[in-house]
Design a protein around this motif. Structure first.
Motif, mmCIF file in Angstrom:
data_model
loop_
_atom_site.group_PDB
_atom_site.id
_atom_site.type_symbol
_atom_site.label_atom_id
_atom_site.label_comp_id
_atom_site.label_asym_id
_atom_site.label_seq_id
_atom_site.Cartn_x
_atom_site.Cartn_y
_atom_site.Cartn_z
ATOM 1 N N ILE A 174 4.054 13.599 3.936
ATOM 2 C CA ILE A 174 2.912 12.834 3.444
ATOM 3 C C ILE A 174 1.857 12.682 4.543
ATOM 4 N N VAL A 175 2.307 12.256 5.731
ATOM 5 C CA VAL A 175 1.342 11.983 6.805
ATOM 6 C C VAL A 175 0.621 13.255 7.234
ATOM 7 N N LEU A 182 5.073 -7.021 0.919
ATOM 8 C CA LEU A 182 4.752 -6.879 -0.501
ATOM 9 C C LEU A 182 4.118 -8.164 -1.020
ATOM 10 N N ILE A 193 7.777 5.174 5.710
ATOM 11 C CA ILE A 193 9.032 5.894 5.468
ATOM 12 C C ILE A 193 9.600 6.434 6.782
ATOM 13 N N PHE A 205 9.619 -4.973 4.412
ATOM 14 C CA PHE A 205 9.032 -4.617 3.125
ATOM 15 C C PHE A 205 8.730 -5.796 2.218
ATOM 16 N N LEU A 208 3.987 6.777 6.901
ATOM 17 C CA LEU A 208 4.377 6.182 8.181
ATOM 18 C C LEU A 208 5.526 5.211 7.991
ATOM 19 N N PHE A 248 -0.069 -0.044 4.241
ATOM 20 C CA PHE A 248 1.247 -0.302 3.695
ATOM 21 C C PHE A 248 2.331 -0.257 4.765
ATOM 22 N N GLY A 292 14.599 11.956 5.131
ATOM 23 C CA GLY A 292 13.647 10.849 5.159
ATOM 24 C C GLY A 292 12.443 11.172 6.017
ATOM 25 N N PHE A 316 14.703 -2.313 6.674
ATOM 26 C CA PHE A 316 13.867 -2.575 5.500
ATOM 27 C C PHE A 316 13.315 -4.000 5.487
ATOM 28 N N LEU A 350 10.234 13.646 4.271
ATOM 29 C CA LEU A 350 9.410 13.055 3.223
ATOM 30 C C LEU A 350 8.197 12.342 3.818
ATOM 31 N N GLY A 351 8.450 11.433 4.754
ATOM 32 C CA GLY A 351 7.357 10.686 5.371
ATOM 33 C C GLY A 351 6.421 11.610 6.128
ATOM 34 N N VAL A 355 7.933 -4.036 -9.099
ATOM 35 C CA VAL A 355 8.867 -5.078 -8.672
ATOM 36 C C VAL A 355 9.318 -5.920 -9.872
ATOM 37 N N ILE A 399 -2.240 -2.210 -6.010
ATOM 38 C CA ILE A 399 -1.283 -3.251 -5.644
ATOM 39 C C ILE A 399 -0.715 -3.919 -6.884
ATOM 40 N N PHE A 452 8.663 7.147 -3.875
ATOM 41 C CA PHE A 452 8.174 7.900 -2.719
ATOM 42 C C PHE A 452 8.352 9.399 -2.914
ATOM 43 N N PHE A 485 0.653 -8.548 0.274
ATOM 44 C CA PHE A 485 -0.307 -7.757 -0.491
ATOM 45 C C PHE A 485 -0.756 -8.497 -1.731
ATOM 46 N N VAL A 486 0.227 -9.044 -2.415
ATOM 47 C CA VAL A 486 -0.108 -9.772 -3.632
ATOM 48 C C VAL A 486 -0.996 -10.966 -3.280
ATOM 49 N N LEU A 507 2.071 -1.886 -8.017
ATOM 50 C CA LEU A 507 3.248 -2.124 -7.187
ATOM 51 C C LEU A 507 3.966 -3.405 -7.643
ATOM 52 N N ALA A 508 3.180 -4.430 -7.922
ATOM 53 C CA ALA A 508 3.768 -5.676 -8.417
ATOM 54 C C ALA A 508 4.527 -5.408 -9.720
ATOM 55 N N PHE A 522 1.963 4.773 3.707
ATOM 56 C CA PHE A 522 3.264 4.884 3.053
ATOM 57 C C PHE A 522 4.169 5.862 3.790
#
Lengths: 351, 300, 249
Positions: free
Chosen positions: A313-314, B226, B105, B222, B103, B37, A306, B219, A309-310, A142, A135, A253, B229-230, A138-139, B101
């Motif tokens: 992953i799943v 986020l 998307i 999100f 899911l 997520f 899209g 979106f 991609l998702g 951002v 996490i 992603f 989470f922080v 992730l921060a 993640f």
């Protein structure tokens, strides 16, 4: 064979894959296919960089694309001709508006800056373990994005930064990708890599053996940052323009999906995953029937791609949590098969 | 004075929203080690369900949309658990995180494809945006509601966790799931309850988020998640009390930075907030309420 | 009551338990002995459903429980206190005990059992509202046993109840265990501490490297120094050998 030679040979064999793809594309493919391949190579470099940290330490990293952005912006800003800079970045800080570097110098500086930033952030991130570390990465993504968007004088903010001389091509990209394959493989099999992987499986045992897990993770994080930064530099020199959006969640992603599909625990997995996702993506696009597309980047209007991609992953994680390749490198796998067959043959002969 | 009170209320309502979301994340994480997520998608699903109801059922009052929005969020949480997270329940934490993640998307793209990328207006009761005057201070009803609802929700949760078997089981499961099963308590029920609560809390937050934005887009979940989470990391990931404290702390930090930062660099607020959190975590890596010396715990 | 037939347990390539058969009759106290790493914990964990059974069959009376989930097996009247106690440290003694009775619907019966058990284990009464992790090792062990009793099991499996306890506490714990029989519980006790366990058991099995090496009356085993030395590596004064922990996961 000495271990590092073996690892070098394994890496070289794998590195042949991007070279072969590059050569075939150059010989037979059309312009749009060359563009797809160029982007593929850049994504491959980024995925390999991601594998270095995520694959070896097994801590999910969601901030890697920040280094791609930093590499790209630094190289781009340095390389844009002064004439163009005076119109798009007239107030650039640090006297950058009157600086113009050649591609080599810009690359060197950009990778150095990325590496230094990776080192500083690594000091923070490696203090965390497991999910908290993820996490924090992730921060970090951002934070970097916010800086790109807001530092108008340096990056033009949310608007595109353009005018970067196109200084790379498929030959460069092919060889750089191949070199990074070998580097990632050698790192994986190096003492640090082996210790890091051992520590990701059993932290306490590794610590008991005197392995400094934090230092190893920091080293992997910095090395990964350098590789991904180089990927970003190549992006800048290939496309010639960029905006903060190029280095945010979509690319995160996409590259993550590549690594997960192939299997993050091996370099072979990273390569196979990048190839498969690129092919799958292009195929989806073909089905979508969207006419005009460049490269592998996510299109503005998602759709099948899209979901692809998702879904990738799943489904992959549910059915094959270690990815297509798994924990072993391809050459190790082949070697083991051969060894086993020999063993069986010998047993049969003895019996 | 008025300004201070106003800003304090701001911090409280934003903090409450983060606390609701962070608490949902923490409950699921503490019970099954999953970093969800896709939590933000509960908000999105809630928003679009309300939108769909508004379009197709054309209710006379926006009040009717609210329970449906919450219900949608709970349903989404339960369905996600059943379909996507159960198959990987015993996998390493990283696997769960990445599945979530994926899911996320899929859900985003579903709404992009089926509805649109642009946002769609969702009405909420006008009462929310009315102003109440106390002395010389004007307060929006929404802000009061947010504080009050968060408080009530936390209270209910506390009662549940202290006084019901399933609540006790959830607390116990955070340290030792297998032994909970040895009490004859069904693992699936505990996990399901954790997801349902997480969905319920996200649904509450969704109502407030939608009331403030007045619209739903693919979106929308999100950014708040986020932050949540922080907040959860700040509090010590997996600690329920930590999630609440972390949520409010983050809300306060945001408002403080908003007030303190000069106009010219106001855009950097989030960067400053996250850097601030990063700095705190250097001093205290395990978060405010986290257990120390757990390096490697719950790690893939 | 419990019959295990040719049960095997594997962790990847390691076979922790190999084709073990054992039987526990109603009202008995049966000791399952063996060195560290013999597969004792794996065996009872497989019985209760916490680890998967590779092959073989587990019957509880007429009911096949071989591949049932632990929660379903517990609901059929079998329970287990895991090795190392595993009390819920963040919860109070009261809350731990409430969880122990979570599957029961008869509130009056729960209250009655609670009162009786607290009378037998008065220390828990004293610490009733303390967080369980503040209890001493011996108190935690008592809590684990009482918690298991709260589900009113027909068969209770105890995994190393004496582990980590001071010698005088060990005797006390075993004494308490033998009184549980009076409450109509059948007991299967896994122990490394063979001497103590055999004092209270009716019958014993000795497990080593995943296989049964001895079965018979507890007295027969305890009374024979040869047998003790042979199966448990226990001489007159030496303790249990430190066998490799390989099979324990």
């Amino acid at each position: 064979m000495r271990p590092y030679l073996r690892s070098l040979a394994g890496g070289a064999a794998l590195a042949a894959l991007p070279i072969i793809i590059g050569v075939l594309i150059m010989l037979f493919a059309s312009g749009s296919q060359v563009r797809v391949t160029n982007i593929f190579f850049i994504n491959l470099i980024v995925v390999l960089g991601l594998q270095v940290t995520m694959g070896n330490s097994n801590v999910a990293n969601l901030g890697h694309i920040s280094f791609m952005g930093i590499g790209a912006y630094v190289a781009g800003i340095l390389a844009i001709p002064i004439a163009i800079k005076s119109t798009i970045l007239p107030d650039a800080p640090f006297g950058l508006s009157v600086v113009e570097y050649g591609p080599f110098a810009a690359t060197l500086v950009a990778v150095a800056v990325t590496t230094a930033i990776a080192f500083v952030t690594g000091l923070v991130i490696t203090r965390q373990s497991g999910i908290a570390a993820t996490i924090v990465t992730l921060a970090w993504l951002v934070i970097v994005h916010v800086v790109f968007v807001n530092w108008m004088d340096l990056t033009r903010g949310p608007r595109a930064l353009y005018g970067i001389p196109l200084s790379t091509n498929i030959v460069w990209l092919m060889f750089i990708a191949a070199a990074v394959v070998i580097a990632a493989r050698v790192f994986r099999d190096s003492k640090s890599g082996v210790q890091l992987r051992a520590s990701s499986e059993d932290l306490h045992a590794a610590a008991a053996m005197g392995v400094n897990v934090r230092w190893l993770r920091l080293w992997a994080w910095v090395f990964s940052g350098a590789i991904i930064g180089l990927g970003g530099v190549m992006y800048a020199f290939l496309i010639g323009s960029m905006s903060p959006k190029s280095f945010y969640f979509e690319t995160t992603f996409l590259t993550l999906a590549m690594l997960i599909l192939g299997g993050m625990r091996s370099v072979s997995g990273a390569v196979i995953g990048a190839i498969m996702v690129t092919v799958g993506f292009e195929f989806m696009r073909f089905i979508e029937g969207a006419p005009e597309i460049l490269g592998v980047q996510l299109p503005q209007i998602f759709g099948l791609t899209g979901f692809f991609l998702g879904g990738t992953i799943v489904v992959v994680l549910a059915l094959r949590p270690d990815g297509l390749v798994g924990n072993e490198e391809l050459d190790e796998m082949i070697e083991r098969r051969i060894a086993r067959r020999r063993m069986r043959a010998r047993v049969a002969a003895d019996g | 004075m008025e300004y201070v009170v106003q800003q304090a209320l701001n911090a409280l309502s934003i903090g409450g929203e983060y606390a609701l979301l962070a608490l949902g994340l923490a409950i699921v994480f503490s019970v099954m080690g999953l970093v969800n997520f896709a939590h933000g998608e509960f908000i999105t699903i809630s928003g679009y369900t309300m939108y769909a109801l508004f379009i197709f059922a054309a209710p006379t009052s926006a009040w009717g949309l609210l329970p449906i929005g919450i219900l949608a969020s709970i349903t989404a949480a339960v369905v996600f658990e059943r379909l996507a997270f159960r198959p990987i329940r015993n996998a390493p934490a990283t696997t769960g995180l990445l599945t979530a993640f994926g899911l996320s998307i899929i859900v985003k793209n579903f709404f992009v494809t089926v509805v649109a990328t642009r946002s769609k207006a969702v009405p909420t009761p006008e009462f929310f945006t009315e102003m109440i005057t106390i002395g010389t201070i004007n307060i929006q009803v929404l802000q009061i509601l947010e504080g009050a609802v968060t408080g009530v929700a936390l209270m209910l949760l506390l009662i549940l966790l202290r006084h019901t078997n399933i609540g006790l089981a959830m607390r116990a499961a955070s340290t030792d799931f297998n032994t909970v099963r040895l009490m004859g308590i069904r693992a699936n029920q505990v996990v399901l309850a954790a997801f349902a609560i997480s969905g319920f809390l996200a649904g509450l937050a969704a109502i407030f988020i939608i009331a403030r934005r007045g619209a739903a887009d693919p979106f929308m979940g999100f950014a708040p998640v986020l932050k949540a989470f922080v907040a959860a990391v700040l509090g010590g990931f997996g600690s329920l009390a930590g999630a609440v404290v972390g949520g409010f702390a983050l809300g306060i930090a945001e408002v403080v930075f908003q007030v303190v930062l000069p106009e010219s660099i106001a855009g950097y607020r989030d960067a400053f907030v996250f850097l601030f959190v990063g700095g705190l975590l250097i001093l205290r890596p395990q978060g405010i309420f986290g257990q120390s010396a757990q390096f490697g715990d719950k790690e893939g | 009551m419990l019959s295990v037939d040719l049960l095997s347990v594997s962790y990847g390539a390691i076979r922790a338990v190999r084709e073990v058969s054992l039987r526990v009759e109603e009202g008995e106290i049966v000791a399952l002995l063996g060195p560290n790493g013999a597969g004792k914990t794996s065996l009872i964990s497989a019985v209760i459903g916490l680890v998967p059974v590779a092959s073989g069959k587990v019957m509880l009376g007429d009911v096949d429980i071989t591949r049932k989930k632990p929660e379903d097996i517990v609901r059929l009247g079998v329970t287990m206190t895991p090795e190392g106690r595993h009390i819920f440290g963040d919860l109070t003694v009261d809350e731990n005990l409430r969880l122990g009775a979570a599957v029961r619907k008869d509130k009056a019966g729960v209250k009655k059992d609670l009162d009786e058990l607290l009378a037998m284990f008065p220390i828990l009464q004293e610490r009733y509202n303390s967080r369980a992790q503040t209890l001493s090792g011996g108190e935690q062990q008592q809590l684990a046993i009482v918690r298991a009793m709260m589900s009113r099991p027909k068969l209770l499996m105890l995994d190393e109840p004496s582990l980590g306890l001071a010698p005088q506490l060990v005797e006390q714990i075993f004494q308490l265990i033998s009184t549980l029989r009076d409450r109509g519980v059948t007991l299967l006790v896994v122990e490394q501490n063979a001497h103590e366990a055999l004092l209270f058991a009716d019958r014993a099995y000795v497990l080593s490297t995943g296989q049964i090496r001895f079965e018979g009356a507890a007295g027969e085993l305890a009374g024979s120094e040869d047998l003790m030395a042979h199966y448990l590596g226990i001489g007159a004064e030496t303790g249990a050998p430190d066998a490799a922990d390989a099979a324990k996961v």
